[in-house]
Write an enzyme that holds these catalytic residues in place. Sequence first.
Site, PDB file in Angstrom:
ATOM      1  N   LYS A  53     -10.329 -32.509  24.897  1.00  0.00           N
ATOM      2  CA  LYS A  53      -9.457 -32.125  23.783  1.00  0.00           C
ATOM      3  C   LYS A  53     -10.091 -30.891  23.144  1.00  0.00           C
ATOM      4  O   LYS A  53     -11.246 -30.934  22.710  1.00  0.00           O
ATOM      5  CB  LYS A  53      -9.379 -33.274  22.766  1.00  0.00           C
ATOM      6  N   ILE A  54      -9.356 -29.779  23.123  1.00  0.00           N
ATOM      7  CA  ILE A  54      -9.867 -28.541  22.544  1.00  0.00           C
ATOM      8  C   ILE A  54      -8.809 -27.946  21.612  1.00  0.00           C
ATOM      9  O   ILE A  54      -7.677 -28.427  21.546  1.00  0.00           O
ATOM     10  CB  ILE A  54     -10.234 -27.506  23.628  1.00  0.00           C
ATOM     11  N   SER A  55      -9.173 -26.901  20.921  1.00  0.00           N
ATOM     12  CA  SER A  55      -8.211 -26.161  20.109  1.00  0.00           C
ATOM     13  C   SER A  55      -7.323 -25.309  21.008  1.00  0.00           C
ATOM     14  O   SER A  55      -7.792 -24.749  22.007  1.00  0.00           O
ATOM     15  CB  SER A  55      -8.936 -25.232  19.136  1.00  0.00           C
ATOM     16  N   THR A 114      -7.446 -23.372  16.185  1.00  0.00           N
ATOM     17  CA  THR A 114      -6.121 -22.954  15.739  1.00  0.00           C
ATOM     18  C   THR A 114      -6.121 -22.704  14.245  1.00  0.00           C
ATOM     19  O   THR A 114      -5.495 -21.752  13.771  1.00  0.00           O
ATOM     20  CB  THR A 114      -5.078 -24.020  16.104  1.00  0.00           C
ATOM     21  N   ALA A 115      -6.826 -23.554  13.508  1.00  0.00           N
ATOM     22  CA  ALA A 115      -6.905 -23.365  12.058  1.00  0.00           C
ATOM     23  C   ALA A 115      -7.444 -21.983  11.733  1.00  0.00           C
ATOM     24  O   ALA A 115      -6.931 -21.294  10.843  1.00  0.00           O
ATOM     25  CB  ALA A 115      -7.797 -24.449  11.449  1.00  0.00           C
ATOM     26  N   HIS A 158      -7.657 -32.076   9.652  1.00  0.00           N
ATOM     27  CA  HIS A 158      -7.732 -33.531   9.783  1.00  0.00           C
ATOM     28  C   HIS A 158      -7.375 -34.243   8.469  1.00  0.00           C
ATOM     29  O   HIS A 158      -6.483 -33.830   7.746  1.00  0.00           O
ATOM     30  CB  HIS A 158      -9.105 -33.959  10.282  1.00  0.00           C
TER      31      HIS A 158
END
Length: 283
Positions: A53-55, A114-115, A158
């Site tokens: 799981k990655i950005s 992404t943030a 989150h």
Amino acid sequence: MKIAFSPCPNDTFVFHAWVHGRIPGAPKLDVSYADIDITNRWAAEDRTHDILKISYAALPWVLDEYALLPCGGALGRGCGPLVLTADKLTDGQAPASPASLSGRRVAVPSDRSTAYLLFRLWAAKHVPGGLGEIVVMPFDRIMPSVRNGEIDAGLVIHEARFTYPSYGLKLMTDLGSWWEEDTGLPIPLGAIVARRSLDLGRIAEWTRASVEYAWKHPEESRSYVTEHAQEMDPKVADAHINLYVNPFTADLGSDGYHAITSLLDRAADEGLVPRIDPSLLRL
């Protein structure tokens, strides 16, 4: 099969069934739990995991070795990162205006998230003179650092969406709302990638089956989610899952792929990521 994902409730909820042998025919998983900044680095540099799981922001650096799966990730509406401040940055302004971030120190959870891309795209339009120092730190340290005055503003993700008022922090902007208003598209946050040399169709099937099992049997994953949720209030954990595990988690669909290409194209225009071949995004 080696997999790496975060201990956050949405990831443990999604992968509970597969991790615990509930998916017929799926291979056993050897799980590494790590913050997104670490999994981004593993995908780009270490490359020993089969699935991660990655950005979405990290995709341009890993698409040669890893393929994007059409399921299992986090993409949606009303779930974007927030820019927070403590009280006010300048005299006479409450809350602080985006312009007050000019030259300031801002904490972010990753510079390949992404943030972070959303923040830089937003700042390019709203912070004249540009930002000051960008400080990368684990996301659970950001709000205390802003509250204590060590950092001028923080970019949070989150469960911080639900808990930041308890730190006495103020919302400067919701980057998810800004993105949706500007583009009309959902927000691409976390991607599931798998090594291209593997049977990607089967991996996607097992991942989607794990998502669907989680939805059908939500109580089965509760203890697993709680075990890894770092003392998170159960109600906050449930809200976290309900927000980030949605129809896009089962299938990205045309809107999902459009959102991903739009984000990465805009980021490439700003020189934040390498430009990608869009055809590499689909299996």
